[in-house]
Design a protein around this motif. Sequence first.
Motif, mmCIF file in Angstrom:
data_model
loop_
_atom_site.group_PDB
_atom_site.id
_atom_site.type_symbol
_atom_site.label_atom_id
_atom_site.label_comp_id
_atom_site.label_asym_id
_atom_site.label_seq_id
_atom_site.Cartn_x
_atom_site.Cartn_y
_atom_site.Cartn_z
ATOM 1 N N THR A 140 39.819 45.627 38.814
ATOM 2 C CA THR A 140 40.985 46.505 38.740
ATOM 3 C C THR A 140 40.758 47.780 39.557
ATOM 4 N N ASP A 141 40.757 47.603 40.878
ATOM 5 C CA ASP A 141 40.622 48.771 41.753
ATOM 6 C C ASP A 141 41.836 49.689 41.631
ATOM 7 N N ALA A 155 38.124 52.841 46.124
ATOM 8 C CA ALA A 155 38.274 51.892 45.013
ATOM 9 C C ALA A 155 38.177 50.460 45.539
ATOM 10 N N ILE A 156 38.813 50.211 46.692
ATOM 11 C CA ILE A 156 38.784 48.861 47.268
ATOM 12 C C ILE A 156 37.353 48.473 47.640
ATOM 13 N N SER A 157 36.620 49.419 48.230
ATOM 14 C CA SER A 157 35.262 49.040 48.654
ATOM 15 C C SER A 157 34.308 48.945 47.467
ATOM 16 N N LEU A 158 34.542 49.716 46.400
ATOM 17 C CA LEU A 158 33.724 49.554 45.195
ATOM 18 C C LEU A 158 33.931 48.173 44.576
ATOM 19 N N ALA A 159 35.171 47.709 44.607
ATOM 20 C CA ALA A 159 35.456 46.374 44.057
ATOM 21 C C ALA A 159 34.645 45.331 44.812
ATOM 22 N N SER A 180 40.728 41.293 43.671
ATOM 23 C CA SER A 180 40.983 42.708 43.415
ATOM 24 C C SER A 180 42.500 42.879 43.421
ATOM 25 N N ASP A 181 43.005 43.628 42.454
ATOM 26 C CA ASP A 181 44.461 43.777 42.315
ATOM 27 C C ASP A 181 45.114 44.253 43.602
ATOM 28 N N LEU A 182 44.504 45.270 44.239
ATOM 29 C CA LEU A 182 45.160 45.892 45.391
ATOM 30 C C LEU A 182 45.331 44.918 46.550
ATOM 31 N N THR A 183 44.491 43.903 46.597
ATOM 32 C CA THR A 183 44.618 42.908 47.654
ATOM 33 C C THR A 183 45.450 41.712 47.187
ATOM 34 N N CYS A 188 49.772 36.902 46.662
ATOM 35 C CA CYS A 188 50.223 35.893 45.717
ATOM 36 C C CYS A 188 51.464 36.372 44.959
ATOM 37 N N PRO A 189 52.655 36.007 45.436
ATOM 38 C CA PRO A 189 53.888 36.488 44.796
ATOM 39 C C PRO A 189 53.960 36.116 43.313
ATOM 40 N N GLU A 190 53.417 34.962 42.960
ATOM 41 C CA GLU A 190 53.522 34.521 41.562
ATOM 42 C C GLU A 190 52.805 35.469 40.609
ATOM 43 N N PHE A 191 51.719 36.075 41.065
ATOM 44 C CA PHE A 191 51.008 37.060 40.236
ATOM 45 C C PHE A 191 51.916 38.258 39.973
ATOM 46 N N TYR A 192 52.473 38.811 41.038
ATOM 47 C CA TYR A 192 53.339 39.976 40.862
ATOM 48 C C TYR A 192 54.596 39.623 40.057
ATOM 49 N N GLN A 193 55.071 38.391 40.237
ATOM 50 C CA GLN A 193 56.247 37.981 39.449
ATOM 51 C C GLN A 193 55.933 38.007 37.953
#
Length: 415
Positions: A140-141, A155-159, A180-183, A188-193
């Motif tokens: 969860t970046d 946050a992205i690079s720590l992930a 990582s969430d930010l990526t 993946c649209p289904e995740f955000y949906q």
Amino acid sequence: MANDVTNNLNNLNLEKCDSAGKEDDEDIVNPWNVVSKSETGVDYDKLIRRFGSSKIDDELIARFEKITGRPAHHFLRRGIFFSHRDMHQLLNLYEAGKPFYLYTGRGPSSKAMHLGHLVPFIFTKWLQDVFNVPLVIQLTDDEKFLWKDLKLEEAISLAFENAKDIIACGFDEKNTFIFSDLTFVGQCPEFYQNVVRIEKSVTFNQVKGIFGFGDSDVIGKISFPAFQAAPAFSTSFPFIFGKSKLPCLIPCAIDQDPYFRMTRDVAPRLGYNKPALLHSVFFPALQGAQTKMSASDSNTSIFLTDTPKMIKNKVNKHAFSGGQATVEEHREKGGNCDIDISYQYLRFFLDDDEKLKKIREDYTSGAMLTGELKKELIDVLQTLVAEHQARRAQITDEVVHRFMALHPLVTKSAT
Ligand code: TRP
């Protein structure tokens, strides 16, 4: 703010929750803060009653052993994973041939991970091995960007760096997806949906009740719980599960339970099974069980990057002792294993039951001195950390990219 979390519960139909009946002398346990007034740490039996979860009892442990045909992990036998939700239902389904998947995660707030961070991953790896099921790991970046003083790029690079320590726990690439969430949201649209479905099912009043958010919290925090909830629904990963709705099992430290009370509340309304949970206790700080370890104070914990010498010095200098003030007094009265951090760490990392029992007896009787107990711990930790470092050194960026690529996993139904 965190102290208000538990006082704020005016919540509607969520499962029985932390704040119900909370009194001033109770331990504080929520995703941002863990404080106990007792030397032995949080009162976990009380916590089970307050949270309304169930104790992992001998019967459940026996069931684990029967179904997997393997001895229970020492984290189960020793009460390190001590509480659950709906494990019997999940195992009923598993026995009836319905496979499940595992979901766990980490908030990447610092580069240096410590021993306590390994606990859920060591246990998850064991679950993956004995049940032979797919695993998704959320980094969860986004959460850490919102809560901490971190730039988005940091946050992205720590992930990415933390993923290496996680992979070094031995996960099987063919059965493990790390994201990582930010990526992932952009891939993946289904995740955000699913995130948006969850966001539509929970009111501000409800998250205020569960998490204690207030008028001055940024709106990103208020919607974040939906991002931690969404991986508990298998349709968030169409490249793994297609459109199938598989039951989900989440191993986590008990401070994460508020997120999953919310998840379990919305699940049936969205047509999903409630995820099952396995909760662990907290890993104590070197200074004693009163608080969680702090990644910002390097003397409160053993880091996975520590050298053998640092491990030795930290244990000798900082590990809180349950021994007596003088050798004579110790021989006479004996030590207190329940508050002794060296003994407590051995409960986590010395898997030899016989040896641990002998150490407990000898330390309690006074036959073993604090220095000798510390020596046992130093040996165990030096080996554990050196082995981790050797495995981590093998994890190149390329390996991380493979774990994080949208790839199918070996689901039971597919084999
Ligand atoms: N919020 C968790 C943390 O700060 C990270 C996390 C995300 C997590 N999803 C999870 C932990 C699922 C356990 C299980 O560490």
